[in-house]
Every structure is written in C-alpha cells, then in structure tokens.
Motif scaffolding. Structure first.
Motif, PDB file in Angstrom:
ATOM      1  N   TRP A 163       0.817  -1.166   0.058  1.00  0.00           N
ATOM      2  CA  TRP A 163      -0.020   0.180  -0.081  1.00  0.00           C
ATOM      3  C   TRP A 163       0.944   1.271   0.112  1.00  0.00           C
ATOM      4  O   TRP A 163       0.927   1.974   0.720  1.00  0.00           O
ATOM      5  N   ARG A 164       1.872   1.311  -0.838  1.00  0.00           N
ATOM      6  CA  ARG A 164       2.951   2.121  -1.027  1.00  0.00           C
ATOM      7  C   ARG A 164       2.296   3.772  -0.975  1.00  0.00           C
ATOM      8  O   ARG A 164       2.671   4.683  -0.341  1.00  0.00           O
ATOM      9  N   PHE A 165       1.127   3.775  -2.007  1.00  0.00           N
ATOM     10  CA  PHE A 165       0.723   5.039  -2.142  1.00  0.00           C
ATOM     11  C   PHE A 165      -0.138   5.731  -0.566  1.00  0.00           C
ATOM     12  O   PHE A 165       0.105   6.831  -0.572  1.00  0.00           O
TER      13      PHE A 165
ATOM     14  N   LEU B 222       3.339   6.690   1.771  1.00  0.00           N
ATOM     15  CA  LEU B 222       3.785   7.722   1.309  1.00  0.00           C
ATOM     16  C   LEU B 222       3.138   8.916   1.749  1.00  0.00           C
ATOM     17  O   LEU B 222       3.820   9.884   1.626  1.00  0.00           O
ATOM     18  N   ARG B 223       2.013   8.925   2.121  1.00  0.00           N
ATOM     19  CA  ARG B 223       1.282   9.909   2.989  1.00  0.00           C
ATOM     20  C   ARG B 223       1.995  10.392   4.267  1.00  0.00           C
ATOM     21  O   ARG B 223       1.833  11.753   4.634  1.00  0.00           O
TER      22      ARG B 223
ATOM     23  N   GLN C 226       7.997  10.286   4.727  1.00  0.00           N
ATOM     24  CA  GLN C 226       8.016   9.812   3.385  1.00  0.00           C
ATOM     25  C   GLN C 226       7.946  10.712   2.354  1.00  0.00           C
ATOM     26  O   GLN C 226       8.654  11.076   1.426  1.00  0.00           O
ATOM     27  N   ASN C 227       7.150  11.733   2.672  1.00  0.00           N
ATOM     28  CA  ASN C 227       7.052  13.069   1.977  1.00  0.00           C
ATOM     29  C   ASN C 227       8.198  13.755   1.881  1.00  0.00           C
ATOM     30  O   ASN C 227       8.728  14.285   0.791  1.00  0.00           O
TER      31      ASN C 227
ATOM     32  N   PHE D 234      11.183  12.269  -0.493  1.00  0.00           N
ATOM     33  CA  PHE D 234      11.103  12.609  -1.669  1.00  0.00           C
ATOM     34  C   PHE D 234      11.284  14.106  -2.062  1.00  0.00           C
ATOM     35  O   PHE D 234      11.721  14.481  -3.364  1.00  0.00           O
TER      36      PHE D 234
ATOM     37  N   TYR E 222      10.466   5.092  -4.210  1.00  0.00           N
ATOM     38  CA  TYR E 222       9.241   5.647  -4.633  1.00  0.00           C
ATOM     39  C   TYR E 222       8.587   4.262  -4.735  1.00  0.00           C
ATOM     40  O   TYR E 222       7.437   4.125  -4.164  1.00  0.00           O
TER      41      TYR E 222
ATOM     42  N   ILE F 114       7.786  17.697  -6.824  1.00  0.00           N
ATOM     43  CA  ILE F 114       8.495  16.650  -6.283  1.00  0.00           C
ATOM     44  C   ILE F 114       8.980  15.589  -7.747  1.00  0.00           C
ATOM     45  O   ILE F 114       8.324  15.289  -8.529  1.00  0.00           O
ATOM     46  N   GLU F 115      10.012  15.420  -7.557  1.00  0.00           N
ATOM     47  CA  GLU F 115      10.913  14.328  -8.744  1.00  0.00           C
ATOM     48  C   GLU F 115      10.675  13.114  -8.320  1.00  0.00           C
ATOM     49  O   GLU F 115      11.199  12.817  -7.030  1.00  0.00           O
TER      50      GLU F 115
ATOM     51  N   HIS G  33      11.083   8.748  -9.506  1.00  0.00           N
ATOM     52  CA  HIS G  33      11.698   7.799 -10.399  1.00  0.00           C
ATOM     53  C   HIS G  33      10.628   6.526 -10.582  1.00  0.00           C
ATOM     54  O   HIS G  33      10.836   6.019  -9.490  1.00  0.00           O
TER      55      HIS G  33
ATOM     56  N   MET H 177      -0.298   7.746  -9.112  1.00  0.00           N
ATOM     57  CA  MET H 177      -0.143   7.210  -7.699  1.00  0.00           C
ATOM     58  C   MET H 177       0.153   8.402  -6.752  1.00  0.00           C
ATOM     59  O   MET H 177      -0.037   8.272  -5.614  1.00  0.00           O
TER      60      MET H 177
ATOM     61  N   ALA I 293      -0.986   9.832  -2.949  1.00  0.00           N
ATOM     62  CA  ALA I 293       0.136   9.617  -1.991  1.00  0.00           C
ATOM     63  C   ALA I 293       0.333  11.179  -1.417  1.00  0.00           C
ATOM     64  O   ALA I 293       1.050  11.530  -0.583  1.00  0.00           O
TER      65      ALA I 293
ATOM     66  N   PHE J 295       1.314  13.772  -2.880  1.00  0.00           N
ATOM     67  CA  PHE J 295       2.561  14.726  -3.289  1.00  0.00           C
ATOM     68  C   PHE J 295       2.381  15.737  -3.976  1.00  0.00           C
ATOM     69  O   PHE J 295       3.289  16.908  -4.013  1.00  0.00           O
TER      70      PHE J 295
END
Lengths: 436, 436
Positions: A119-121, A124-125, A129-130, A133, A426, B153-154, B156, B193, B197, B199
């Motif tokens: 559940w990476r998305f 990332l919240r 994690q934000n 990146f 990511y 945000i970049e 990959h 995604m 998340a 972003f």
C-alpha cells in the motif's frame, strides 16, 4: 486550479477566510465540538467545528468522514497558541468531500515493511516519506545545477542493449521482435561513448537493472543510477575531486532547504562534508581493519560490508569524516575496463566511495588504449568479438577519461539514517516485488 | 586534469602560450607549412607549424596524423584576422598524440542516416550534433528548474511492471526470475499514484518503451518521456496552462544560451512562444482542415499527421503561433482514464499539443471517481481485475488531478527543424536497431 493555500503558508497569514485542500488525517467527533486534522503536501492543520444549529450541515459531513478522504475546507483562520498543531486552526464554514475513502485503512503506523509496500501510495502520505522525496528532488537538482554550471552535457543512454554491459550473470532478457535484447545494468559503455564523441563531460540520472536474486536491505532489481564521465583526466584522482565537489553541493542544498525538517522528523543533523574527503588505498584499509581485530573473511582482495563499516568507523574516529574514498582496488576484482596503475599493474586507478559505512559508488579511470583494453578483456575471459561495438569506440581516437556511477537511493538511505532501501524508493522492485 | 583552454575561450585571451586538447578534424600537410584543425567540445581552432629545422619533430608527428586522433597541443596563440577560422591560430611548440585513430574513417559528411547510426560516436563529433545535446541539456534544466521553483517533487517510477500501463499491443516482455515482467510504456499509472500519495505536483524525465514495429521518422521503441502530474485541477485547462509555461521557460533558456549558434548551424530562429497558446477543439479543427480542402481519411474521430500539419499551418497563418492545443478529443479514441466532459460524455477533458505541425504531447484531466473509472475501463473492454493495483489508488481518497506526457526528442527535432528523430537521439532504438 482549486484556489487553496498550502498549509505551510497559513501561519504567516493574518486571521481571516482561507481555503485549504488535502486529506483527512484524523477525526475527533465529540458532542460539543469536532476536530479534523487535514494534511496536504506541505503540512497539517486543525479544522474545528463547534456544534450549533448553524453548523449542523458541516457536522454531519464530519461525522461521516473516513480517514484518508480528500476534502476542500473553507473557514476562518485563527492564530491561537493553545493549539498544539502549529498554533493555528481553521473554524469551518464549508467542507467539500472531493473523494471519500473506504473507511478501513489497510495499513497502520506499525505495519511491517512488506505490508506497507503493498500500500505504498498510503505509506507515502506519512510526513517522513513526503520529506524523503522532497530531499531527493533537492539533491538531484543541486547535482544537475552543478553539472550544468560546469558545462556537462546531459545524455539519455538506451536501456535496451544487444549484449551485456557488465557481467552476464545479472542480466534481464527481453523479447525484442525476432531477437533478444537485454536491460542495461549500467550506462557504462554508452557514457564512455560520449568521450570519443567529443562531448567532454557528461551526466545521466536514469534507471539501471540487475537480475540479482538477493534479498538484502540495500539491493533492488531496478535502481536509479547517477552517472558522470569526464575527458582529459590524469587519473582517478580527478574523478574523486569532481565526486566530492558534487557531494558537497548536494549536501549544502539539502541542509539549507530541509535541515530543520530532517532534524525534526528523522532526528538527523545533516553535515556538509569537508573537502578533501579522506582517501585510503584498499590494501591499507584492510590492514587498518585487521588492526582493529576484524579480518575480512574473503578469499579475493575485496572488502566486505563489515569491513566497510569498520573502516568508516576508523575514518570517523580519526578524521571526523562521514565519507572515505577507498582507492587502488586490485585488478582481480575490477572490470576489464578499469585502467591499471602504471607502476603496478595488479592494482587499478579506481575507487569506491563509502558513506556512513556503506559503499555508494564506484569510480575509475578507464583504459582508453585499445590494445591494452583488448588484452584486459581477454584476461577476464571475455570474448572481444562480443564487445566489438564497444571496442570500436577506442579505435578512432579517444581522450583519457573516467567517471563514476552512484546509487541515488543508497545516498538517501544513508543520509536519513534509514536501514532499508525500500524506505527511500518510490516503488521498490525486487525478485518477488513487481507491484504496485 | 590536463590543463587546457577550451577553444571557445581562446579568442578572449591575449597572444601567448596556450594548451588545447581535442581531436584532429583536418590536416593540410604542405611543404612549407602544415595546418591542423583541432576541435574540442566547444569549437575548432587552427594549429600551424611552419617547417624549419627547428620544427621537424612536430612536422613528423603531423605528417603521420590520422583524422580523428585525440591530441594535446601547446603553442603561441596569435590573433590574426586573416585566419578564416575565428581570427586566431596557435603556432605549435609541442604536439602530443593521446590516441591515434585508424586512418580510414568509416563515415563521411554525405553518409546516409543508417550508416551514420552505425558509427554514432563519430557522427556525434559534428558541431550540429554536439549542439543538439547541449540544447537538450539546457531545455531539460530549464524545465526542472521551473518545476523545482514551483514545488514539484521529482519521482523515478519503475520501468518494470507486472502488467501493461497502456495497451497490451505494444508491450515488451521481460523474463523476470520465475515470472514475466513488462517494460513500462509510460509512467502514467505511477505518476498518478503520487496524487493519492499526497505529493501534490510531480515530474519525471525517464525512458519509456513501445514495442511498435513501425519504421517512421518519428517513432522509436525507446524514448525519453517528459511527464508531469498535478493535483487539485478544475479541468485540463489547468494542465495546459502549466504546459505552456514550461514550454516558454524552456524556449527562453535555449534562445538565450544557444540562439546564435542554432541560427548559425541550423539556420533556425528560435522563437519564444507567446501565451496563451491557441486552443482549438478537435471537432472544430477537423472542420477547419476540411474547409482547407483536406478531409482526414480516418474512420475514427482522430486527426492524422497531414491533418496536424494543416491545422498547424492554419494556426500559423491566423495567429502567427507555432503551437496549438487540440482539445476535447472524442472519448472513443482516448484511454479509459481520461475524464469525460461533464456536459457531453462523448468527449474528454484532454488535449494534444501540436508543435510545428507534429504532435509532441498528450495531456488530460484524469478520472478520479472510482465508480466512473471502473465503468470506463469496462467500456474499453478492459478487465478491472487486471487493473486492481491501479484502481486501488482511487479507493482511499484522491484529489482531482491531471497531467501530460511529452516526447523529449520530438520537441528537439521540431525545434531544430530536423526531419528525423534519429538525428536528435543519442542512440536510436528501433525494431532493427539495438547497436551500438
């Protein structure tokens, strides 16, 4: 665009009407007053709704609000130092649910890494994690700005190749119309091609692929490789000087832009490394490590991860430095295209860069003399016929050159004191991980 | 590093001793005087050696000098306006051959494109080619600088996927341990995604792969995709505004840094486009084209390349603009994830950007409402089960969002008035081209 104020910009505003958009982090639905913490890409703010007859419409929305839903809120911004979250809150006038989330969240704060990868998305919240990146963005932009200011040319080398670029062992095979192609393990051959092409200095940031079946915390089957290659060097020393200048430029930018936040969220003080970085020939490093009581248990001439940690600890104690160049690797453990030392052909003009105890990069002067290069390929058991397209690069004139390849995520992992690469990638790719 | 002066910096120096390094472009070996044109990544300069007893050592080197060899030359810089090549020359004191080239060069100025691709590293020595990649560098850096300054945000995204990202038809299959993987055709799903998340705004410049067996002058099986995706848009209009700002930032930077050189080498005046770019709904564009006497010979609702040229000609005549957004494409010819127009669900909130008569990009608002998205996938004959990992992105809250993908090399090709993508790609990949 939705006219909204980023949460990070609220504190500087005077009390008054504002609109914010983001997702619902928490809801406290009390009898007399409701609280919602709304987060966007820049921070979190408390929304408040005192329950009266006038606010019943908003109250009903909040009562049905699932965590994670994306909303747009309008209301009166109030500065109030009693509010723990930044000393501000927004008294709601309207609340629009853009998309309602499923009520049950599949991961929690204490979920294991594999579950979080599923559940990476959602993972990332998290603010940490934000930040990872945003740090990545700043780091890469600082590097590219350095390169552009120093007249480097950006190249995009193909990831589809007719043959292996490094070793055959870790090669992904692709069905390519009526034939087979392979995924590039590194831009090595093609960034070198820019040298006989007369490009002078080149860089590339792009994916590289290794069919490595291992499951360590620092390997991936796909990773972002940061590469540079420069002409007219005298030795790998010139490459190391470029390399440390780049690291300094990157760390300076990260410290300046995110230093406080990194301290707050990761409890890490970003230190801009001083130049020059310490340089220790590998043979000497192994002696130092041995004198500390650790004998590297390898039959070849290489270091091992514990040896890297030990030499890094020594360097930190002795020089107060987080980085160390281990130089002059034995030819036996380096690829055929590394140039040998002119005075001792058992060692190469090469280095590894170790940061906080882990190798993040390999650099070298390349062998550009075609007869020597062919000889070295043969010594490694390679068939020069298979390498013809590469060897041709050296037959029509080529300047002395060298460069390095560096793993972007390794740098991030070590910079933020993370123990697992998956935390700073990511979307991780490993032998059993292809989704999401 | 070899202490050398870049050729472009010689003219500003006073007469005196200089060192230059580069490759031999031409040799004129006359009885009384010898001339060598040396080129480096920045330009070309004439080296001269009057033959006397004192200069016989250098003379012998020059007589044996093969075109393409890399050399380092030291001598007296002299300003002399009679010298055609920049009004300067270097009277040789020493000449060191770093690597001698094979005497016979496999390509000539008039070699065909395929032959030149075989020897791309020699083809890239041409000043026009060198300029292409310096322009590429400047263009990308201007875009990234815009993004960074606007809090993007970049990311990959992985190029290895468990399933197709667009259509199954043009998919490369990879042997992935005990299973199969596919090469990403675009970062579409994974840049989306970033929206759930949280972003906010993301960008990526990276490779994309299409198993397209066609041999046109503007397709490649591997290309560099320039992608952006942003949250909280109202419609595709917000994406177009971002897109045109980016193009303006890129063209400004290229004109400023390379305008004169592009004029000299390509006879092209770089024009910074004015904002807003013209916008024409596709249906209207087809009527305009028809009124010019060209009926698009397609059974579906799409444009064709000649139609794009015609509408571009109309826009140029009418608005004096090189760019045009064709908007509101029919749902029948757009992917399932494009959002439909709220008032007319046969058309989408999408656009193509046409530059100098050729499509360089597709953009759209994305459908973020899960029930509508699933319905649209089914309408396109897709199996929602196969898309589960993607559909999950929309089930736990997601902001309205949209973005675009753009082909880097198409922009370069059209900007420099080239007719073939191969001229502006570092190493082209096509159905029958995997080397070098």
């Amino acid at each position: 665009m939705t006219e909204r104020t980023l949460v990070k910009n609220l504190a500087a505003l005077e009390d008054g009407l504002v609109t914010v958009s983001g997702w619902v982090e928490t809801v406290r639905d009390q009898k007399k007053v409701q609280f919602v913490v709304l987060r966007d890409e820049s921070g979190a703010v408390q929304l408040v709704n005192p329950r009266t007859d006038d606010t019943e419409a908003v109250a009903e929305i909040i009562s049905g609000l699932a965590q994670g839903s994306f909303v747009t809120a309008t209301g009166e911004l109030k500065h109030d130092e009693r509010v723990k979250l930044g000393g501000i809150e927004v008294k709601l006038a309207t609340l629009v649910v853009e998309t309602a989330a499923i009520a049950e969240t599949p991961i929690a704060a204490d979920s294991g890494i594999d579950k979080r990868m599923d559940w990476r998305f959602l993972d990332l919240r998290r603010p940490e994690q934000n930040l990872v990146f945003r740090v990545q963005t700043t780091l890469e932009h600082a590097w590219r700005t350095y390169w552009v200011e120093h007249d480097f040319i950006e190249i995009h080398t193909p990831k589809l190749m007719a043959s292996a670029s490094e070793s055959r062992a870790e090669l992904f095979e692709v069905d390519y119309f009526d034939t087979k192609a392979y995924l590039s393990q590194s831009p090595q051959f093609f960034k070198q091609m820019a040298q006989p092409a007369g490009f002078g200095k080149v860089f590339e940031v792009g994916p590289a692929f290794r069919a490595d079946p291992s499951f360590t915390s620092r390997h991936a089957t796909e990773f972002t490789s940061v590469d540079a290659e420069i002409s007219w060097i005298d030795s790998h020393e010139d490459v190391m000087q470029l390399h440390e200048e780049l690291m300094v430029a990157g760390f300076k930018a990260v410290k300046e832009k995110h230093g406080d936040e990194i301290k707050a969220l990761f409890d890490v003080d970003i230190e801009v490394p001083t130049q020059p970085f310490p340089r220790i020939p590998l043979a000497e490093a192994k002696e130092i490590v041995a004198s500390r009581g650790y004998v590297v248990p390898r039959e070849d001439d290489d270091m091992d991860p514990e040896g890297e940690r030990q030499i890094a600890a020594y360097v930190k104690e002795t020089y107060g430095h987080d980085f160390v160049f281990l130089t002059d690797y034995a030819a036996s453990i380096r690829p055929f295209y590394h140039m040998r030392n002119a005075a001792d052909e058992t060692i190469t003009n090469s280095y590894d860069l170790v940061y906080n105890g882990v190798e993040i990069s390999t650099g070298a002067q390349r062998e550009h003399r075609i007869d020597v290069l062919v000889e070295q390929a043969k010594q490694k058991g390679l068939d020069p016929e298979e390498l013809e397209f590469y060897l041709d690069f050296f037959r029509y004139g080529v300047p002395p050159h060298g460069g390095f390849g560096m793993g972007l995520s390794r740098v991030l992992m070590l910079m933020l004191h993370q123990t697992n690469l998956r935390e700073v990638v990511y979307l991780f790719r490993g032998p059993t991980r292809l989704t999401p």
